[in-house]
Scaffold this active site. Structure first.
Site, short mmCIF file in Angstrom:
data_model
loop_
_atom_site.label_atom_id
_atom_site.label_comp_id
_atom_site.label_asym_id
_atom_site.label_seq_id
_atom_site.Cartn_x
_atom_site.Cartn_y
_atom_site.Cartn_z
N HIS A 135 0.82 -1.21 0.00
CA HIS A 135 0.00 0.00 0.00
C HIS A 135 0.87 1.28 0.00
O HIS A 135 0.77 2.10 -0.90
CB HIS A 135 -0.91 0.02 1.24
CG HIS A 135 -1.79 -1.17 1.36
ND1 HIS A 135 -2.90 -1.41 0.56
CD2 HIS A 135 -1.74 -2.22 2.22
CE1 HIS A 135 -3.48 -2.53 0.92
NE2 HIS A 135 -2.82 -3.04 1.92
O1 RIB Z 1 -4.93 0.25 4.61
C1 RIB Z 1 -3.53 0.20 4.47
C2 RIB Z 1 -2.90 1.34 5.20
O2 RIB Z 1 -3.17 1.23 6.60
C3 RIB Z 1 -1.36 1.35 5.10
O3 RIB Z 1 -0.92 2.66 5.20
C4 RIB Z 1 -0.94 0.56 6.31
O4 RIB Z 1 0.39 0.91 6.74
C5 RIB Z 1 -1.95 1.02 7.32
O5 RIB Z 1 -1.50 2.27 7.85
#
Ligand code: RIB
Ligand code: CA
Length: 304
Positions: free
Chosen positions: A233
């Protein structure tokens, strides 16, 4: 072209850590001038510890780390992610940090640094509490922020924390709403695109083959975090800053649901003229990534 100076607001977290290593591996293009920490994947203290562990691993003790919000502005506290292990770095073997935490609250430092820079790019990959507090403390802040690149939200797909909300926006919906209402140019990399940026066995093998301490830690994170959530992500947000050409986008108006019910943190993305209903777009919504190009970009940044 000179490297883009940017402030990184994050909640490491294994994928935040991988995002840091991606950015720090490309000093030709990105200049991370400060790190501000927010509670999210794990509590604030381990987040601040992890940010310093990764900077020391990368030989960048010169980058100041500021502690920020220990919880959301108004939403109930206590939501943490189960994906990153109890230490937040998927059981990393990295030593405890020796570099100090810089003085000053993240919210105040975001404002100070933006004003000093004149026009600051911010990349945010955790709950947006620090940015929202900075905007509340300094209403003139938008004039000093060139753009915000955000990992967060789910515009056209289900959430990962509730059926409707992605983790960062679910933790602090009010903060997300404040940031999206700020008028600052925003690029949002939500689950729509980050679910395409997945860890592959080849990526792990290639990282392991590099053999440096940075690449070994990255491989550890890819294996141990990737076994729970194979989506990179946060590195996708840094990849956007490095190579926007490997992505596809739409422009729309994004609003965040701040109700306390089941829709809390939901992204309401309006793209069609009818849905926009006369409102101007406030966000570039990233929808597609060339996953192979993303993988190459990531691996190349790990090489010495
Ligand atoms: O949904 C994914 C996000 O939430 C990413 O930034 C992960 O590190 C958590 O913070
Ligand atoms: Ca994160």
């Amino acid at each position: 072209m000179s490297a883009v100076r940017f402030l990184y607001d994050c909640d490491p977290g294994a994928d935040d850590a991988l995002a840091m290593l991606l950015a720090l591996g490309r000093p030709d293009a990105l200049d991370m001038i400060a790190v501000t920490c927010v509670a999210g994947n794990v509590g604030l203290d381990p987040v601040v510890t992890n940010a310093r562990r990764i900077l020391e691993l990368a030989g960048r003790r010169d980058i100041p780390v500021y502690a920020g919000a220990a919880g959301p502005i108004m939403a109930p506290r206590g939501r943490v992610s189960i994906m990153h292990g109890s230490d937040g770095l998927a059981g990393s073997t990295l030593q405890p940090p020796t570099m100090p935490v810089a003085d000053g609250h993240a919210a105040n430092e975001i404002s100070r640094i933006a004003r000093a820079e004149g026009k600051l790019h911010i990349c945010a990959t955790g709950p947006l509490t620090n940015l929202a507090l900075a905007l509340l403390l300094d209403p003139e802040l938008p004039a000093y922020v060139s753009a915000i690149t955000i990992m967060g939200g789910a515009a056209f797909c289900p959430g990962n924390t509730t059926p409707l909300a992605e983790f960062n926006f679910a933790v602090d919906p009010h903060a997300a709403a404040i940031v999206f209402d700020s008028g600052i140019p925003i690029t949002m990399l939500g689950l729509d695109v980050t679910r395409q940026a997945v860890v592959t066995e080849q990526m792990i093998r290639d990282a392991q083959a590099i053999g440096t301490p940075v690449a070994q830690e990255a491989a550890h994170l890819l294996v141990n975090y990737g076994s729970k959530d194979p989506c990179l992500h946060d590195p996708a947000a840094i990849a956007w800053m490095l190579a926007p050409e490997i992505f596809k986008t739409v422009h729309g108006h994004v609003a965040i649901c701040t109700d306390s019910g089941p829709a809390a943190g939901q992204v309401v993305a309006s793209v069609s003229e009818r849905h926009l209903a006369g409102r101007s777009p406030n966000c570039t919504i990233v929808t597609i990534v060339d996953a192979e190009a993303f993988g190459r970009l990531f691996l190349d940044a790990l090489k010495p």
